[in-house]
Design an enzyme around this catalytic site. Sequence first.
Site, short mmCIF file in Angstrom:
data_model
loop_
_atom_site.label_atom_id
_atom_site.label_comp_id
_atom_site.label_asym_id
_atom_site.label_seq_id
_atom_site.Cartn_x
_atom_site.Cartn_y
_atom_site.Cartn_z
N GLU A 78 9.94 -6.59 -18.20
CA GLU A 78 10.46 -5.27 -17.88
C GLU A 78 10.08 -4.94 -16.44
O GLU A 78 9.07 -5.42 -15.93
CB GLU A 78 9.91 -4.21 -18.84
CG GLU A 78 8.47 -3.82 -18.59
CD GLU A 78 8.00 -2.66 -19.42
OE1 GLU A 78 8.57 -1.56 -19.31
OE2 GLU A 78 7.04 -2.86 -20.19
N ASP A 84 2.83 -0.15 -7.37
CA ASP A 84 1.45 -0.48 -7.73
C ASP A 84 0.51 0.58 -7.15
O ASP A 84 0.90 1.41 -6.31
CB ASP A 84 1.09 -1.89 -7.30
CG ASP A 84 1.08 -2.13 -5.81
OD1 ASP A 84 0.61 -1.24 -5.06
OD2 ASP A 84 1.51 -3.20 -5.37
N ASP A 123 -8.24 -9.79 -13.98
CA ASP A 123 -7.81 -9.63 -12.59
C ASP A 123 -7.32 -8.21 -12.35
O ASP A 123 -6.23 -7.99 -11.82
CB ASP A 123 -6.71 -10.65 -12.25
CG ASP A 123 -6.44 -10.74 -10.76
OD1 ASP A 123 -7.34 -10.40 -9.96
OD2 ASP A 123 -5.33 -11.15 -10.38
#
Length: 186
Positions: A78, A84, A123
């Site tokens: 998606e 970000d 991460d």
Amino acid sequence: ANPYKKKTAANREEALSREVRSLLNKICPENKAKIIKKTEDGRTPLEVALMEQVAKVDGVIQLLDWFEMPESFMLVMERCNGVDLFDFISEHGPLKESHARRLFSQLLDNVLMCNNHGGHHRDIKDENILIDAKTNKIKLSEFGSGTYLNDGLYSDFEGNNADLNKPCSIFTWKSKVLKTRKDHVQ
């Protein structure tokens, strides 16, 4: 394009990957394609397995489908309707404490839900935290450095940070997160 470039399977696959990504963007602009090169053993990437394992977690970018190609794997995910965290802060400036607290609370919930489903992201950084600007909801992406959650010590890590090579226990991390969450998030 260089007409003398040697045509190899990798070149053909790279061209095919570009064409498929372009076509996917035209047909389904709400989806994103990612290419992962095959390792020497050719097994299904751990990233695919982890994304399938945490598929029921709302705060994770969903893996819609994946395809094996001769030299790589193509993942169809998606597409987030936002940016970000790094770009968000670059565009909007420093976060107010109340906003940062809400985002961090969501991040902790997402990480704990992934852990409850057996996935360990490993991460978490600003580029892997996606924010929908309209709803202020966050989603985790990029499970390429992840692994399965286990009860022992983690001694193998991806990346080049020397501190990552020190064994640590998930219980130590989890207990600190839970204590911090109880003490600071209301």
